[in-house]
Design a protein around this motif. Structure first.
Motif, PDB file in Angstrom:
ATOM      1  N   HIS A 224      39.884   3.709  -0.843  1.00  0.00           N
ATOM      2  CA  HIS A 224      39.895   4.673  -1.948  1.00  0.00           C
ATOM      3  C   HIS A 224      39.599   3.945  -3.264  1.00  0.00           C
ATOM      4  O   HIS A 224      40.117   2.852  -3.508  1.00  0.00           O
ATOM      5  N   GLU A 242      30.271   8.995  -6.849  1.00  0.00           N
ATOM      6  CA  GLU A 242      31.258   8.742  -5.802  1.00  0.00           C
ATOM      7  C   GLU A 242      30.642   8.668  -4.417  1.00  0.00           C
ATOM      8  O   GLU A 242      31.037   7.844  -3.591  1.00  0.00           O
ATOM      9  N   ASP A 243      29.639   9.521  -4.132  1.00  0.00           N
ATOM     10  CA  ASP A 243      29.077   9.533  -2.779  1.00  0.00           C
ATOM     11  C   ASP A 243      28.125   8.369  -2.515  1.00  0.00           C
ATOM     12  O   ASP A 243      27.594   8.234  -1.416  1.00  0.00           O
ATOM     13  N   ASN A 248      34.202   4.530   0.642  1.00  0.00           N
ATOM     14  CA  ASN A 248      35.058   5.567   0.074  1.00  0.00           C
ATOM     15  C   ASN A 248      35.790   6.235   1.226  1.00  0.00           C
ATOM     16  O   ASN A 248      35.431   6.058   2.408  1.00  0.00           O
ATOM     17  N   THR A 250      38.090  10.040   2.243  1.00  0.00           N
ATOM     18  CA  THR A 250      38.650  11.357   1.927  1.00  0.00           C
ATOM     19  C   THR A 250      39.519  11.782   3.101  1.00  0.00           C
ATOM     20  O   THR A 250      39.590  11.091   4.117  1.00  0.00           O
ATOM     21  N   SER A 255      38.079  16.751   1.687  1.00  0.00           N
ATOM     22  CA  SER A 255      38.826  16.972   0.447  1.00  0.00           C
ATOM     23  C   SER A 255      39.386  15.648  -0.071  1.00  0.00           C
ATOM     24  O   SER A 255      39.665  14.727   0.705  1.00  0.00           O
ATOM     25  N   PRO A 256      39.548  15.521  -1.391  1.00  0.00           N
ATOM     26  CA  PRO A 256      39.957  14.232  -1.972  1.00  0.00           C
ATOM     27  C   PRO A 256      41.408  13.872  -1.657  1.00  0.00           C
ATOM     28  O   PRO A 256      42.272  14.746  -1.528  1.00  0.00           O
ATOM     29  N   GLU A 259      45.342  10.203  -5.944  1.00  0.00           N
ATOM     30  CA  GLU A 259      45.600   8.808  -6.300  1.00  0.00           C
ATOM     31  C   GLU A 259      47.070   8.444  -6.125  1.00  0.00           C
ATOM     32  O   GLU A 259      47.388   7.299  -5.779  1.00  0.00           O
TER      33      GLU A 259
END
Length: 310
Positions: A224, A242-243, A248, A250, A255-256, A259
């Motif tokens: 993340h 971001e992509d 990365n 999810t 969906s995110p 944090e």
């Protein structure tokens, strides 16, 4: 929640030490080594002062089927027959807790760490009971991850941020990468710039094949952007959308991940870890499902090697 009382089992040299004494003692254990490792989760062999030139003899006993670090996501250097440097991040950084390659379709069952050069200061390898890690998380976090996670990699063709696909898969041939990925359930595509994008949905927990213990088993906090620290994440966000980040993560549905969840996972893992300090020639053997591991900051010229087996 009970207090942490677990520590690795330390096995000391009894005679002059050296690789041969360690090989003899390991060989005498025979099949009992497997059950002892499952029972204790980690074994630390101290005082044998194994020379680097004799490391292969020891690894031949504890890791009879050494694996290549194919699809590995951290920077490291291959120094022998499927023996690698441990993650090559700057010494001032902490490497948070993780089970090796828990993001992958298949992962090593055990790891061996060997101290070739003792750090000048700090540099312990923290290890963590992964079942305790799972237990330490809030119900809200455990429930949110119940559907699993989606890992996304953007691997460049030799020039860019993060690792190249050639380094990641230890090949220069696209067809070998495709053959590897075809058996993993991943979704992948080659990009116009010669790089490759790989997406994989994996569970957030797993069960140990012998004990049946359920353990926290994913690298969401390391993949993340929030796990990079505020400054690094902000700098990357200015460079790449971001992509297009090198890696990365999810939730499985795309969906995110909040944090705050990432911070809790990282911080509670480090909070409950037990440090293994190093002397030159020491060997640490761990069950990679039962235990997560990391690295404390250090000074001096620390050099720890790692090898893996199924």
């Amino acid at each position: 929640m009970t207090e942490q009382t677990w520590t690795p089992l330390e096995i000391e040299a009894e005679q002059a030490g050296g690789a041969q004494e360690l090989v003899d003692r390991l060989t005498a254990l025979g099949g009992e080594l497997d059950s002892l490792l499952v029972q204790e989760k980690a074994l630390v062999f101290r005082g044998f002062d194994v020379p680097a030139d004799d490391l292969d003899d020891v690894l031949g006993v504890v890791l009879p089927r050494r694996l290549a670090y194919v699809h590995g996501n951290s920077p490291r250097t291959k120094v022998g027959g499927n023996v690698y440097t441990s993650t090559e991040y700057p010494p001032e950084f902490t490497i948070s807790m993780h089970n090796e390659m828990s993001y992958a379709y298949a992962w090593p069952a055990r790891l061996a760490f060997y101290c070739q050069i003792r750090p000048g200061g700090g540099g312990a390898t923290p290890v963590l009971d992964a079942a305790r890690w799972l237990e330490s998380l809030d119900d809200e976090v455990r429930e949110a991850f119940a559907g699993g996670v989606r890992y996304v990699q953007n691997l460049h063709d030799g020039y860019g941020l993060g690792k190249s696909w050639q380094a990641t898969f230890e090949t220069d041939l696209q067809e070998e990468v495709e053959r590897f990925l075809d058996g993993t359930g991943a979704i992948w595509k080659w990009k116009g710039d010669g790089g490759i994008r790989v997406e994989s949905v994996r569970p957030a927990t797993t069960r140990h094949p012998v004990t049946g213990a359920e353990v926290w088993f994913n690298q969401a906090d390391q993949w993340h952007p929030a796990g990079l620290g505020d400054d690094t994440a902000a700098a990357l966000a200015q460079i790449l959308p971001e992509d297009e980040l090198p890696q990365n993560v999810t939730f499985a549905d795309g969906s995110p991940i909040p944090e705050a969840y990432v911070a809790q996972i990282r911080d509670r893992g480090l909070e409950h870890a037990v440090d293994v300090d190093w002397a030159q020639g020491d060997l640490l053997l761990i069950d990679n499902v039962l235990l997560a591991h990391g690295r404390r900051p250090f000074t001096g010229n620390r050099r720890v090697l790692v090898a893996m087996s199924d």
